[in-house]
Motif scaffolding. Sequence first.
Motif, PDB file in Angstrom:
ATOM      1  N   LEU A  11     -11.040 -17.724  23.933  1.00 14.38           N
ATOM      2  CA  LEU A  11     -12.083 -16.941  24.494  1.00 14.38           C
ATOM      3  C   LEU A  11     -12.406 -16.977  25.987  1.00 14.38           C
ATOM      4  N   HIS A  35     -10.683  -9.530  22.095  1.00 15.52           N
ATOM      5  CA  HIS A  35     -11.963 -10.381  21.918  1.00 15.52           C
ATOM      6  C   HIS A  35     -12.705 -10.105  20.840  1.00 15.52           C
ATOM      7  N   PHE A  86     -17.100 -13.975  25.685  1.00 16.53           N
ATOM      8  CA  PHE A  86     -16.932 -12.536  25.334  1.00 16.53           C
ATOM      9  C   PHE A  86     -17.900 -11.650  25.907  1.00 16.53           C
ATOM     10  N   SER A  90     -17.260  -8.372  28.617  1.00 14.09           N
ATOM     11  CA  SER A  90     -17.479  -7.354  28.377  1.00 14.09           C
ATOM     12  C   SER A  90     -18.406  -6.728  29.593  1.00 14.09           C
TER      13      SER A  90
END
Length: 311
Positions: A11, A35, A86, A90
């Motif tokens: 990740l 993810h 993550f 985003s």
Amino acid sequence: MKGGTSKSTYLRVSFFSLTKLKFRTPQVCGLVRRHAYSLLHVHPYANAFNFNDSNLSHGHHDDQVHPPMSAGVWEAKYEVDSLAAFLRLSRSYYQHTHDLACFQYPDSPSLPPSASSPPSSSPSSSLWLGAVRLVLDTLQAQQAGTLEHLPSVPPSFPPSLPPSFPYTFQRETRVASETQWGAAGEGGASRRCALVRSAFRPSDDATLLPFHLPGNAMLSVELKEVGKMLEEGGEEGWGEGGGEVGRRCLAMGEEIGRAVEEEGVVWVKRREGGRGGKEEAEGGGCGMEGMESVYAYEVRGQGEGGREGGR
């Protein structure tokens, strides 16, 4: 996109591999979805995932982990900065593109979506929003103190029931930093103080103290950024529930940020020729002369903040 030296997707590493690329490329949207799928449908504590779940021989499946690992997991070392990565991936993609469609892929436990998959007709059921909810739930579980996981408080001796820790990790190894300590691999004891526990560091080495301050600081920033992102899109863009998730992100981000300042700032002896710390103590007694305040790397959450302690 793979990160690290193994045939897996980390990740954190997969996000930082993008720093030399433009966030507007379709592949970044695909990574956001990958993810989200990995966390929501494979393992919320894992740090690295296999490309698919068809081969148990790929990864560290001899590790004793709770929750149990599936074939889709390469390694399940819980590192709080992996969850923060993550969130950062985003919001970075959204801030560069404002591409709501990327986040509206419908939630499904089937094979992970690609960047070209169509958006959801019901944004409230989106894969990404479900993953953010799960991240928040996971972080809340890791804010609990050790005693909260015992079957009785004060604990009975011997205990009538085993502890119910949300995450444990044990690996048979000759290297101490490759596994967590404790009877069940739960790590060091801690109290609830709003910080989030982390079993491992970004280096994949086990934490010595349960609260990793740099990871919590990153988490505070990214939660607030995702909260603002959800506020900006509104219910119309994110669907029913988006506003509630955004408020949870903002509240937790603020809470963790305060805890970093309250629990993570410690006093140490000022070094000769040093660059100075956050603050410097001058006269006034209390034995603080010649001391400076710095952010600790890890703390126990036992009130180290404001005095000498931490690591």
